[in-house]
Motif scaffolding. Structure first.
Motif, mmCIF file in Angstrom:
data_model
loop_
_atom_site.group_PDB
_atom_site.id
_atom_site.type_symbol
_atom_site.label_atom_id
_atom_site.label_comp_id
_atom_site.label_asym_id
_atom_site.label_seq_id
_atom_site.Cartn_x
_atom_site.Cartn_y
_atom_site.Cartn_z
ATOM 1 N N LYS A 185 0.792 -1.258 0.143
ATOM 2 C CA LYS A 185 0.147 -0.172 0.148
ATOM 3 C C LYS A 185 0.937 1.254 0.020
ATOM 4 O O LYS A 185 0.667 2.102 -0.763
ATOM 5 C CB LYS A 185 -0.748 0.077 1.291
ATOM 6 C CG LYS A 185 -2.285 -0.776 1.037
ATOM 7 C CD LYS A 185 -3.356 0.394 1.223
ATOM 8 C CE LYS A 185 -4.419 0.167 0.040
ATOM 9 N NZ LYS A 185 -5.465 1.200 -0.197
ATOM 10 N N GLU A 186 1.843 1.182 1.118
ATOM 11 C CA GLU A 186 2.595 2.581 1.095
ATOM 12 C C GLU A 186 3.479 2.690 -0.109
ATOM 13 O O GLU A 186 3.751 3.764 -0.802
ATOM 14 C CB GLU A 186 3.584 2.342 2.292
ATOM 15 C CG GLU A 186 3.164 2.757 3.587
ATOM 16 C CD GLU A 186 4.104 2.441 4.774
ATOM 17 O OE1 GLU A 186 3.282 1.714 5.804
ATOM 18 O OE2 GLU A 186 5.369 2.169 4.589
ATOM 19 N N LEU A 187 3.872 1.784 -1.015
ATOM 20 C CA LEU A 187 4.600 1.746 -2.265
ATOM 21 C C LEU A 187 3.709 2.231 -3.421
ATOM 22 O O LEU A 187 4.401 2.443 -4.572
ATOM 23 C CB LEU A 187 5.362 0.595 -2.535
ATOM 24 C CG LEU A 187 6.526 0.198 -1.464
ATOM 25 C CD1 LEU A 187 6.918 -1.486 -1.843
ATOM 26 C CD2 LEU A 187 7.749 1.078 -1.791
ATOM 27 N N GLY A 188 2.543 2.165 -3.241
ATOM 28 C CA GLY A 188 1.633 2.645 -4.254
ATOM 29 C C GLY A 188 1.183 1.725 -5.087
ATOM 30 O O GLY A 188 0.586 1.999 -6.129
ATOM 31 N N PHE A 189 1.255 0.527 -4.841
ATOM 32 C CA PHE A 189 0.515 -0.373 -5.363
ATOM 33 C C PHE A 189 -1.152 -0.321 -5.335
ATOM 34 O O PHE A 189 -1.254 -0.027 -4.174
ATOM 35 C CB PHE A 189 0.973 -1.844 -5.164
ATOM 36 C CG PHE A 189 2.161 -2.406 -5.530
ATOM 37 C CD1 PHE A 189 2.396 -2.905 -6.844
ATOM 38 C CD2 PHE A 189 3.619 -2.172 -4.664
ATOM 39 C CE1 PHE A 189 3.701 -3.479 -7.153
ATOM 40 C CE2 PHE A 189 4.640 -2.685 -5.276
ATOM 41 C CZ PHE A 189 4.751 -3.147 -6.547
ATOM 42 N N GLU A 190 -1.703 -0.741 -6.141
ATOM 43 C CA GLU A 190 -3.267 -1.154 -6.028
ATOM 44 C C GLU A 190 -2.998 -2.491 -5.401
ATOM 45 O O GLU A 190 -2.515 -3.369 -5.880
ATOM 46 C CB GLU A 190 -4.048 -1.070 -7.411
ATOM 47 C CG GLU A 190 -4.579 0.168 -7.748
ATOM 48 C CD GLU A 190 -5.965 -0.137 -8.409
ATOM 49 O OE1 GLU A 190 -6.087 -1.127 -8.911
ATOM 50 O OE2 GLU A 190 -6.575 1.041 -8.722
#
Ligand code: SAH
Length: 341
Positions: A185-190
């Motif tokens: 989540k933090e890394l920006g993945f859906e």
């Protein structure tokens, strides 16, 4: 009980005891499914997103008690599709009209971070959205996949009952699985997660906790499927998960997370002939047809009697499109990212 459903539609929240009572009361099922279908229509519309699934390796170092790919299963023939071939299959999927490819595998250490990143960037050059479903990795590895262009990641929590999780996953750590999801989540993945319904000793209370976990994580995608016992696993004599209960967990999830993507899972269709069509009318808006060539499909046996193992990719696409049209829906031609509603 109908009031509980109506209040969930308005507030997108439910308390644990309310979820438990919805899951325990089968007189409300029709109202629940109809309401989830309405919420789906209002928030994500009538379009169904197709994600082409490539199962690129059935080699796995884990020993998940329910899964046919567990390394202690010596009965299956193992395979690994080489990077160039994976890209070739992704090209075929583009030609069939897919906008998203999902790369799924066991936890196979042959695919180092560098090898994975090479595959990711080549597939991204084809102009596709790319989802990975390859298990637990370090934060650094997830970060490298993101930089290489991966858009989404699926990692089911499987169950949020820590005791049950520990029993089902020898030598794995529940806290680490949660950490992986937070890293993604933090890394920006859906970020997609989900559970198995019907694991031995799983309680209705723990299913309610699972649903609350999806909400707390603010998952972008939730996949729910019944547990199906595999004959070459320690759970071979356990009973199969219940279709209706799986559907109810899915429908309640739609009420709480109205704008996310929810697949009608293959496991649902495996235990009910019309499982995916029923799910698509009870809250689901995504289908993940298999585009793996049939030679490998048979060998990617996470559970027995998986549907369509002798079909090819083109046939699967045609078949699912027909089903979609027959229920008055249409196949999306967008990438199908979550649009916050
Ligand atoms: N190695 C990857 C992909 C696992 S396979 C990972 O860890 O994420 C994808 C999903 O199949 C699993 O998350 C699990 O929920 C499901 N699955 C595995 N065995 C199953 C079974 N016997 N019945 C139903 N679903 C199963």
């Amino acid at each position: 009980m109908k009031d509980v459903i109506l209040s969930a539609v308005k507030t997108h929240t439910l308390k644990k005891d309310e979820i438990v009572s919805l899951l325990s009361d089968d007189t409300i099922n029709e109202a629940l499914f109809k309401t989830a279908d309405k919420v789906r229509k209002e928030f994500v519309g009538d379009e169904i997103h197709l994600r082409g699934l490539i199962e690129f390796s059935n080699i796995c170092k884990r020993t998940c008690k329910y899964c046919g790919l567990r390394c202690e299963n010596k009965e299956i023939e193992r395979y690994r599709i080489k990077p160039e071939k994976i890209v070739k299959y992704a090209k075929n999927a583009v030609n069939m009209g897919y906008k998203t490819i999902v790369l799924q595998s066991g936890e196979d250490d042959y695919f180092s971070s560098d090898k994975m990143c090479e595959v990711i960037s080549k597939i991204k050059d084809l102009g596709l959205a790319l989802t990975l479903s390859i298990g637990e990795k370090t934060r650094e590895e997830y970060e490298a996949y993101k930089k290489a262009g991966a858009d989404r990641f699926l990692l089911r929590i499987e169950t949020t009952d820590k005791t049950l999780y520990t029993k089902m996953h020898p030598n794995m750590n529940f806290e680490n699985r949660k950490k992986c999801l937070h890293d993604l989540k933090e890394l920006g993945f859906e970020t997609g997660t989900g559970i198995l319904v019907g694991l031995p000793e799983q309680s209705i209370e723990s299913l309610a906790e699972d649903i609350l976990f999806f909400k707390e994580l603010d998952a972008d995608m939730i996949g729910i499927g019944p547990f199906i016992p595999h004959p070459n696993t320690p759970l071979k004599n356990a009973s199969q998960g219940n279709f209706t209960l799986s559907l109810k967990v899915m429908a309640i999830t739609r009420l709480l997370l109205p704008d996310i993507n929810i697949p009608a899972t293959t496991a649902m269709e495996t235990i009910n002939q019309n499982g995916r069509t029923i799910a698509l009318q009870a809250g689901a808006n995504v289908v993940m047809p298999n585009v793996t060539v049939s030679e490998y499909r048979k060998k990617y046996e996470i559970y027995p009697n998986k549907i369509c193992i002798n079909e090819d990719g083109a046939k699967c696409r045609g078949c699912i499109e027909e089903k979609i049209i027959s229920i008055g829906r249409r196949v999306s031609d967008s990438f199908g990212f979550r649009k916050r509603g």
